[in-house]
Design a protein around this motif. Structure first.
Motif, PDB file in Angstrom:
ATOM      1  N   UNK A  45     -11.029  -4.494   4.140  1.00 30.82           N
ATOM      2  CA  UNK A  45      -9.772  -3.848   3.767  1.00 30.82           C
ATOM      3  C   UNK A  45      -8.620  -4.640   4.370  1.00 30.82           C
ATOM      4  N   UNK A  46      -7.561  -4.814   3.585  1.00 26.67           N
ATOM      5  CA  UNK A  46      -6.412  -5.601   4.041  1.00 26.67           C
ATOM      6  C   UNK A  46      -5.118  -4.887   3.667  1.00 26.67           C
ATOM      7  N   UNK A  47      -4.040  -5.220   4.392  1.00 26.98           N
ATOM      8  CA  UNK A  47      -2.716  -4.719   4.041  1.00 26.98           C
ATOM      9  C   UNK A  47      -2.139  -5.515   2.881  1.00 26.98           C
ATOM     10  N   UNK A  48      -1.334  -4.843   2.048  1.00 25.20           N
ATOM     11  CA  UNK A  48      -0.668  -5.538   0.941  1.00 25.20           C
ATOM     12  C   UNK A  48       0.607  -4.801   0.554  1.00 25.20           C
ATOM     13  N   UNK A  49       1.545  -5.535   0.007  1.00 26.47           N
ATOM     14  CA  UNK A  49       2.776  -4.939  -0.494  1.00 26.47           C
ATOM     15  C   UNK A  49       2.577  -4.328  -1.860  1.00 26.47           C
ATOM     16  N   UNK A  50       3.645  -3.738  -2.383  1.00 27.17           N
ATOM     17  CA  UNK A  50       3.571  -3.079  -3.673  1.00 27.17           C
ATOM     18  C   UNK A  50       4.440  -3.748  -4.717  1.00 27.17           C
ATOM     19  N   UNK A  51       5.087  -2.942  -5.528  1.00 29.70           N
ATOM     20  CA  UNK A  51       5.932  -3.437  -6.609  1.00 29.70           C
ATOM     21  C   UNK A  51       7.246  -3.953  -6.029  1.00 29.70           C
ATOM     22  N   UNK A  52       7.685  -5.108  -6.506  1.00 28.22           N
ATOM     23  CA  UNK A  52       8.943  -5.688  -6.030  1.00 28.22           C
ATOM     24  C   UNK A  52      10.002  -5.772  -7.120  1.00 28.22           C
ATOM     25  N   UNK A  53       9.709  -5.261  -8.315  1.00 26.59           N
ATOM     26  CA  UNK A  53      10.643  -5.429  -9.427  1.00 26.59           C
ATOM     27  C   UNK A  53      11.926  -4.621  -9.255  1.00 26.59           C
TER      28      UNK A  53
END
Length: 272
Positions: A199-207
């Motif tokens: 499991x890793x951290x990640x960002x989301x939507x940047x639009x």
């Protein structure tokens, strides 16, 4: 007509300190005409004078995996719909020297990770890579459970973010601003070097990040090279300003896509 090395150097020297670290998001197509020497020349100009260049070198299209219920906890409000992994990506093991990079990263990150002196972070889907005097120090801050460590290190060093022909929707550091505003990062899964699913951290939507433009504009420095518009944001100031704006009005980052699950869940605070 060709964008010359001299013209690139003039713009870089006008916008960036000679020996500072800088995060670069770029589109060589934005110049509207050929660049003398291509991505390697742009990279050489950015590195000149003792600068350190940090870029995103994401590899989710290669190393991400889908998880089933038996693979461990799957958080609620995680910006995704869990699906049967039988039809999803199986992922290949990620190593910092694997050379794998997503096609949409562009020519500059691909050129940087190919260099002998490049350092690449330990994150199988959202790694950063760097070259220059501070490269090892910045990259050492990244781990699978600390995706934006290099950006915090960059801010602590007084570094900048250069948007070279791209907009705020490409400014990855704004995901760190979301985190500073109190949002939890999403959880994703990928295959580590030993083949295990982690499991890793990640960002989301940047639009929706262009909605932050009025808040960030007062500190920005700009230039144009050919048809390419360049904007530099001092990272420390940008993070503080964006985090405050997001905390005051969470809807600022919502994109225009109706029902975007990543926006909805991020605005609600992130995974549970």
């Amino acid at each position: 007509m060709t964008i010359t090395t001299r013209r690139l150097a003039e713009a870089v020297d006008a916008l960036l300190p000679a020996d500072g670290p800088v995060m670069v998001h770029s589109s060589l197509r934005s110049f509207g005409q050929p660049v003398e020497g291509g991505a390697d020349t742009v990279l050489d100009v950015l590195l000149a004078g003792g600068r350190t260049v940090l870029v995103p070198s994401f590899s989710g299209s290669h190393c991400a995996v889908w998880v089933s219920e038996g693979d461990g906890p799957r958080p609620r409000r995680n910006g995704m719909v869990y699906a049967d992994p039988s039809g999803g990506p199986a992922g290949v093991p990620y190593t910092t020297d694997c050379g794998l990079i997503d096609a949409d990263m562009g020519a500059l990150p691909a050129a940087l990770i190919a260099r002998r002196d490049a350092h690449r972070g330990d994150h199988p889907i959202n790694s950063f890579a760097a070259a220059g005097p501070l490269a090892a120090e910045l990259i050492a801050a990244q781990r699978p459970d600390d995706v934006y460590g290099p950006l915090r290190a960059l801010a602590e060093r007084g570094g900048d973010v250069l948007l070279l022909g791209v907009g705020l929707n490409r400014m990855t550091a704004l995901h760190l601003a979301e985190q500073l505003a109190g949002r939890r990062l999403f959880v994703r899964w990928a295959r580590a070097a030993d083949g295990a699913v982690v499991a890793v951290e990640a960002g989301g939507c940047s639009e929706g990040f262009p909605g932050l433009a009025p808040h960030l504009a007062p500190h920005a420095r700009t230039a144009s090279v050919g048809a390419s518009r360049w904007t530099v944001h001092p990272l420390r100031e940008a993070l503080a300003t964006a985090a405050a704006a997001i905390a005051a009005d969470p809807e600022l980052t919502r994109c225009a896509e109706p029902g975007c699950l990543r926006c909805e869940h991020a605005i609600a605070g992130g995974p549970l």
